[in-house]
Design an enzyme around this catalytic site. Sequence first.
Site, PDB file in Angstrom:
ATOM      1  CG  MET A 160      37.736  97.186  41.421  1.00  0.00           C
ATOM      2  SD  MET A 160      37.621  95.867  42.671  1.00  0.00           S
ATOM      3  CE  MET A 160      35.892  96.024  43.125  1.00  0.00           C
ATOM      4  N   GLY A 185      33.512  92.693  37.924  1.00  0.00           N
ATOM      5  CA  GLY A 185      33.247  94.104  37.655  1.00  0.00           C
ATOM      6  C   GLY A 185      32.421  94.786  38.720  1.00  0.00           C
ATOM      7  CB  SER A 186      32.235  95.348  41.633  1.00  0.00           C
ATOM      8  OG  SER A 186      33.493  94.709  41.731  1.00  0.00           O
ATOM      9  NE  ARG A 187      31.209 103.628  43.052  1.00  0.00           N
ATOM     10  CZ  ARG A 187      30.099 104.313  42.823  1.00  0.00           C
ATOM     11  NH1 ARG A 187      29.565 104.329  41.626  1.00  0.00           N
ATOM     12  NH2 ARG A 187      29.514 104.969  43.799  1.00  0.00           N
TER      13      ARG A 187
END
Length: 231
Positions: free
Chosen positions: A100, A188-190
Amino acid sequence: MTMLGTFIKPVHREGYKFIAIFAVVTALLFLLPIKIFGWIGVGLTVWCYYFFRDPKRVTPERQGLIISPADGVVSMIQPAVPPAELEMGDDQMLRISVFMNVFDCHVNRAPIAGVVENISYRPGKFFNASLDKASEHNERNSLSIRMEDGRKIAVVQIAGLVARRIVCDVAEGTGLETGERFGMIRFGSRLDIYLPDGVQPLIALGQSTLAGETVLADLASDEPARTGRKR
């Protein structure tokens, strides 16, 4: 959907304080002689609202479908061992990683119906979430979900380069429906999803996903893994 509904979305409760802070700072910037700073603040406030949006989604409901838990892009599809803290064994499972960026909706949704059997938070570093080593070294929150047939999948929220807080709104023993909201990650990440043995992905590397809508896999399908091509 109305034209207004296209642009105006509900906001996740985590966003209220941030939007308020951005708005107050913007108002103060307009007091400066150079008004361009105020207009920059307006743009950043709109972005902050957009980041914390929480739109409604239409979730496919056929039994066995595994739905994307996050908006973003499929950055990796490869075998990997689930996080040790979930106690799901040392055998590799097929891992789908959805990255993301700061413009994606960051609300996370359950990929399949089941009971949250284990939740484990682990502090860590903040490498770029698109890198493979982020799965092992970054701050993360891991969940195992036990389905009705006894099989389990793992869902791991991974903080990224900018993200500094993982939000998980469920507890162990919570029953989840497919597509139900269970948390979010800020800035912001996953998300990593570990599929049960023998289940092949029905999504291609580089494909965009929508949380609660995009089908990642089908427990009842014997279709081989799909590939994709940019056009």
